[in-house]
Design a protein around this motif. Structure first.
Motif, PDB file in Angstrom:
ATOM      1  N   THR A   8     -22.700  35.719  -4.620  1.00 38.39           N
ATOM      2  CA  THR A   8     -22.949  34.638  -6.005  1.00 38.39           C
ATOM      3  C   THR A   8     -23.407  33.790  -4.884  1.00 38.39           C
ATOM      4  O   THR A   8     -23.165  33.564  -3.752  1.00 38.39           O
ATOM      5  N   PHE A   9     -24.066  32.177  -5.663  1.00 42.05           N
ATOM      6  CA  PHE A   9     -24.220  31.477  -5.210  1.00 42.05           C
ATOM      7  C   PHE A   9     -24.005  30.374  -5.936  1.00 42.05           C
ATOM      8  O   PHE A   9     -23.415  30.187  -7.461  1.00 42.05           O
ATOM      9  N   ARG A  10     -23.827  28.948  -4.740  1.00 33.58           N
ATOM     10  CA  ARG A  10     -22.582  27.491  -6.040  1.00 33.58           C
ATOM     11  C   ARG A  10     -24.729  26.471  -6.004  1.00 33.58           C
ATOM     12  O   ARG A  10     -24.955  26.590  -5.031  1.00 33.58           O
ATOM     13  N   ASP A  23     -21.861  24.235 -13.855  1.00 35.14           N
ATOM     14  CA  ASP A  23     -20.981  24.796 -14.571  1.00 35.14           C
ATOM     15  C   ASP A  23     -21.142  25.016 -15.612  1.00 35.14           C
ATOM     16  O   ASP A  23     -22.475  24.887 -16.821  1.00 35.14           O
ATOM     17  N   ILE A  24     -20.766  26.510 -16.346  1.00 33.29           N
ATOM     18  CA  ILE A  24     -20.586  26.701 -18.423  1.00 33.29           C
ATOM     19  C   ILE A  24     -19.431  26.410 -18.624  1.00 33.29           C
ATOM     20  O   ILE A  24     -18.771  26.780 -18.548  1.00 33.29           O
ATOM     21  N   ILE A  25     -19.488  25.555 -19.330  1.00 39.27           N
ATOM     22  CA  ILE A  25     -18.272  25.216 -19.952  1.00 39.27           C
ATOM     23  C   ILE A  25     -17.518  26.097 -21.352  1.00 39.27           C
ATOM     24  O   ILE A  25     -18.475  26.919 -21.959  1.00 39.27           O
ATOM     25  N   ASN A  26     -16.388  26.868 -20.476  1.00 38.98           N
ATOM     26  CA  ASN A  26     -16.233  27.914 -21.239  1.00 38.98           C
ATOM     27  C   ASN A  26     -14.534  27.683 -22.419  1.00 38.98           C
ATOM     28  O   ASN A  26     -13.791  27.243 -22.153  1.00 38.98           O
ATOM     29  N   ASP A  27     -15.555  27.286 -24.087  1.00 39.15           N
ATOM     30  CA  ASP A  27     -15.041  26.375 -25.263  1.00 39.15           C
ATOM     31  C   ASP A  27     -14.651  26.666 -26.014  1.00 39.15           C
ATOM     32  O   ASP A  27     -14.314  26.169 -27.428  1.00 39.15           O
ATOM     33  N   GLY A  28     -14.644  28.277 -26.370  1.00 40.55           N
ATOM     34  CA  GLY A  28     -14.439  29.365 -27.026  1.00 40.55           C
ATOM     35  C   GLY A  28     -15.212  29.391 -27.853  1.00 40.55           C
ATOM     36  O   GLY A  28     -15.007  29.933 -28.848  1.00 40.55           O
ATOM     37  N   LYS A  29     -16.380  28.882 -27.905  1.00 38.91           N
ATOM     38  CA  LYS A  29     -17.407  28.957 -28.993  1.00 38.91           C
ATOM     39  C   LYS A  29     -18.415  30.050 -27.999  1.00 38.91           C
ATOM     40  O   LYS A  29     -18.505  30.840 -28.241  1.00 38.91           O
ATOM     41  N   ALA A  30     -19.658  29.024 -28.224  1.00 38.60           N
ATOM     42  CA  ALA A  30     -20.966  30.135 -27.670  1.00 38.60           C
ATOM     43  C   ALA A  30     -20.874  30.081 -26.553  1.00 38.60           C
ATOM     44  O   ALA A  30     -21.381  30.992 -25.700  1.00 38.60           O
ATOM     45  N   ASN A  31     -19.726  29.035 -25.404  1.00 34.73           N
ATOM     46  CA  ASN A  31     -19.375  29.399 -24.018  1.00 34.73           C
ATOM     47  C   ASN A  31     -20.873  29.604 -23.131  1.00 34.73           C
ATOM     48  O   ASN A  31     -21.274  30.362 -22.288  1.00 34.73           O
ATOM     49  N   ASN A  32     -21.854  28.676 -23.702  1.00 36.15           N
ATOM     50  CA  ASN A  32     -23.033  28.648 -22.868  1.00 36.15           C
ATOM     51  C   ASN A  32     -23.990  27.693 -22.373  1.00 36.15           C
ATOM     52  O   ASN A  32     -24.862  26.972 -22.684  1.00 36.15           O
ATOM     53  N   ALA A  33     -23.046  25.922 -22.500  1.00 36.28           N
ATOM     54  CA  ALA A  33     -23.609  24.757 -21.909  1.00 36.28           C
ATOM     55  C   ALA A  33     -23.460  24.180 -20.930  1.00 36.28           C
ATOM     56  O   ALA A  33     -22.121  24.653 -20.371  1.00 36.28           O
ATOM     57  N   ILE A  35     -23.035  22.324 -17.440  1.00 39.47           N
ATOM     58  CA  ILE A  35     -22.520  20.852 -16.962  1.00 39.47           C
ATOM     59  C   ILE A  35     -22.250  20.759 -15.616  1.00 39.47           C
ATOM     60  O   ILE A  35     -22.453  21.595 -14.571  1.00 39.47           O
ATOM     61  N   LEU A  36     -22.887  19.423 -15.165  1.00 34.38           N
ATOM     62  CA  LEU A  36     -22.112  19.755 -13.807  1.00 34.38           C
ATOM     63  C   LEU A  36     -21.177  19.061 -13.742  1.00 34.38           C
ATOM     64  O   LEU A  36     -20.192  18.399 -14.079  1.00 34.38           O
ATOM     65  N   ALA A  37     -19.933  20.006 -12.972  1.00 39.75           N
ATOM     66  CA  ALA A  37     -18.475  19.578 -12.850  1.00 39.75           C
ATOM     67  C   ALA A  37     -17.880  19.629 -11.169  1.00 39.75           C
ATOM     68  O   ALA A  37     -18.714  19.951 -10.399  1.00 39.75           O
ATOM     69  N   LYS A  38     -16.857  18.895 -11.007  1.00 42.74           N
ATOM     70  CA  LYS A  38     -16.077  19.143  -9.972  1.00 42.74           C
ATOM     71  C   LYS A  38     -16.283  20.012  -9.659  1.00 42.74           C
ATOM     72  O   LYS A  38     -15.947  21.390 -10.046  1.00 42.74           O
ATOM     73  N   LYS A  39     -16.420  20.625  -8.571  1.00 39.03           N
ATOM     74  CA  LYS A  39     -16.712  21.556  -7.405  1.00 39.03           C
ATOM     75  C   LYS A  39     -15.178  22.438  -7.347  1.00 39.03           C
ATOM     76  O   LYS A  39     -14.106  21.979  -7.081  1.00 39.03           O
ATOM     77  N   ALA A  40     -15.439  23.407  -7.642  1.00 40.42           N
ATOM     78  CA  ALA A  40     -13.902  24.397  -7.923  1.00 40.42           C
ATOM     79  C   ALA A  40     -14.455  25.785  -7.285  1.00 40.42           C
ATOM     80  O   ALA A  40     -15.642  26.719  -7.994  1.00 40.42           O
ATOM     81  N   LEU A  41     -13.151  26.803  -7.911  1.00 45.37           N
ATOM     82  CA  LEU A  41     -13.780  27.428  -6.962  1.00 45.37           C
ATOM     83  C   LEU A  41     -13.153  29.102  -8.746  1.00 45.37           C
ATOM     84  O   LEU A  41     -12.403  29.562  -8.559  1.00 45.37           O
ATOM     85  N   VAL A  42     -14.646  28.908  -9.436  1.00 48.75           N
ATOM     86  CA  VAL A  42     -14.017  29.578 -10.947  1.00 48.75           C
ATOM     87  C   VAL A  42     -15.777  29.998 -11.252  1.00 48.75           C
ATOM     88  O   VAL A  42     -16.527  29.934 -10.940  1.00 48.75           O
TER      89      VAL A  42
END
Length: 56
Positions: A8-10, A23-33, A35-42
């Motif tokens: 994979t790539f970051r 990153d993709i927000i895992n909001d429980g809805k469409a999970n397709n938003a 965003i730029l998020a703080k670097k994490a191994l997710v």
């Protein structure tokens, strides 16, 4: 693009540097938003990249 685990790539940009990753927000809805998020191994920050053929 920075290589990560399992092929994979970051994805980051020059303006934010290595601090924020696409990153993709895992909001429980469409999970397709995106965003730029703080670097994490997710999983939302680990992208598989595939080549595509040019259109004829």
């Amino acid at each position: 693009m920075t290589p990560e685990i399992n092929g994979t790539f970051r994805l980051t940009n020059q303006a934010q540097g290595e601090t924020l990753s696409l990153d993709i927000i895992n909001d429980g809805k469409a999970n397709n938003a995106p965003i730029l998020a703080k670097k994490a191994l997710v999983s939302g920050q680990l992208w598989k990249v595939s080549p595509v053929s040019p259109c004829p």
